[in-house]
Scaffold this motif. Structure first.
Motif, short mmCIF file in Angstrom:
data_model
loop_
_atom_site.label_atom_id
_atom_site.label_comp_id
_atom_site.label_asym_id
_atom_site.label_seq_id
_atom_site.Cartn_x
_atom_site.Cartn_y
_atom_site.Cartn_z
N ASP A 143 0.81 -1.21 0.00
CA ASP A 143 0.00 0.00 0.00
C ASP A 143 0.84 1.27 0.00
OD1 ASP A 143 -0.98 -0.11 3.55
OD2 ASP A 143 0.97 -0.17 2.56
N TYR A 144 2.13 1.12 -0.18
CA TYR A 144 3.01 2.29 -0.23
C TYR A 144 4.14 1.97 -1.17
CZ TYR A 144 5.37 6.45 1.61
OH TYR A 144 5.94 7.68 1.75
N SER B 176 5.94 -1.51 0.01
CA SER B 176 5.82 -2.02 1.37
C SER B 176 4.35 -2.06 1.76
CB SER B 176 6.61 -1.15 2.35
OG SER B 176 6.11 0.17 2.35
N ASP B 177 4.07 -2.77 2.85
CA ASP B 177 2.69 -2.81 3.35
C ASP B 177 2.71 -2.59 4.85
OD1 ASP B 177 3.30 -6.05 3.25
OD2 ASP B 177 2.06 -5.45 4.94
N ARG B 178 1.56 -2.21 5.39
CA ARG B 178 1.50 -1.80 6.79
C ARG B 178 1.82 -2.91 7.77
NH1 ARG B 178 -4.46 0.08 6.42
NH2 ARG B 178 -3.78 0.30 4.28
N ASN C 69 4.33 -5.04 7.43
CA ASN C 69 5.74 -5.38 7.39
C ASN C 69 6.57 -4.11 7.43
OD1 ASN C 69 5.94 -8.40 6.96
ND2 ASN C 69 4.53 -7.82 5.34
N ASN C 70 7.70 -4.21 8.04
CA ASN C 70 8.55 -3.04 8.17
C ASN C 70 9.70 -3.04 7.18
OD1 ASN C 70 7.14 -1.80 10.31
ND2 ASN C 70 7.94 -3.36 11.67
N ASP C 71 9.75 -4.04 6.31
CA ASP C 71 10.79 -4.05 5.30
C ASP C 71 10.17 -3.68 3.96
OD1 ASP C 71 9.69 -6.90 5.73
OD2 ASP C 71 10.46 -6.97 3.69
N MET C 72 11.01 -3.30 3.05
CA MET C 72 10.57 -2.94 1.71
C MET C 72 11.05 -3.99 0.72
SD MET C 72 10.86 1.13 1.06
CE MET C 72 12.42 1.42 1.84
N PHE D 170 12.26 -4.46 -3.15
CA PHE D 170 12.79 -3.64 -4.25
C PHE D 170 12.77 -4.40 -5.56
CE2 PHE D 170 14.77 0.16 -2.36
CZ PHE D 170 14.70 -0.15 -1.01
N GLY D 171 12.62 -3.65 -6.64
CA GLY D 171 12.82 -4.21 -7.96
C GLY D 171 14.30 -4.27 -8.29
#
Lengths: 112, 115
Positions: free
Chosen positions: A31-32, A93-95, A97-100, A102-103
């Motif tokens: 969602d981000y 990222s999503d709410r 999880n605190n990690d992102m 990446f492509g």
């Protein structure tokens, strides 16, 4: 698992024209979304982001578009400048999880 | 400097040796992340720390990888018995608070080459 995909490893554009970098994602929980820019021998730096409640976010020459139904986002740079030449990473990222995620990045070359 | 710093910038090691990579986050940032970028790949999440909470190790590729963060500041990523597939750029990032919506500030990375 590649949840964020940038299918174009490279893009070359003439100075002054528009650069369009694309990104697709598979996780509907994202969602981000963020774009990072990376120069050689430097860490990525944040460029622009968008929340899933929006479909467009603009910051100067940079605009990010989000199409949730297609799970697709794009970064538009207009007009492109030689200093924009870098590798651009899409991240999500999503709410919960605190990690992102990446492509793989797209290397943009803007020719003078 | 006020940014994230990492050392060494380059590390060449022989297969089977242990290596330690260091990260100094931005002062006051409570969250610290480790990523690695292999050739042609995106940034792969490894581990993150938030304050004094137990770290999220879900991204570590094997038990040869470990990380610690002392005093809520400096972090060390340790790779034991290195393998050639460990060759990558290891990036550290920090953010003011942990969370998916917070901008992460990255260091310049450590390029690890395992011969």
């Amino acid at each position: 698992d590649q949840q964020v995909k940038q299918n174009s490893p490279s893009l070359s554009v003439q100075e002054g024209r528009i650069s369009i970098l694309n990104c697709d994602y598979t996780n509907s929980m994202f969602d981000y979304f963020l774009w990072y820019k990376k120069y050689p021998a430097e860490g990525p730096t944040f460029l622009i982001s968008i929340s899933s409640i929006k479909d467009k976010n603009e910051d100067g020459r940079f605009t990010v578009f989000l199409n949730k139904s297609a799970k697709h986002l794009s970064l538009h740079i207009v007009p492109s400048q030689p200093g924009d030449s870098a590798v651009y990473f899409c991240a999500a990222s999503d709410r919960n999880n605190n990690d992102m995620r990446f492509g793989a990045g797209t290397r943009l070359t803007v020719k003078p | 400097g006020a940014g994230v710093s990492q050392s060494p910038s380059n590390k060449v090691t022989e297969k089977g040796k242990d290596v330690e990579l260091r990260c100094d986050p931005i002062s006051g940032h409570t969250a610290l992340y480790w990523y690695r970028q292999s050739l042609g790949q995106g940034l792969e999440f490894l581990i993150y720390f938030q304050g004094n909470s137990a770290p999220d190790k879900s991204g570590l590729p094997s038990d040869r990888f470990s990380a610690e963060r002392t005093g809520g500041s400096v972090s060390t990523l340790t790779i034991q018995r290195t393998q050639q597939e460990d060759s990558a750029v290891y990036l550290c990032a920090s953010s003011l608070v942990v969370g998916p919506y917070n901008e992460q500030f990255f260091g310049p990375g450590t390029r690890l080459t395992v011969l």
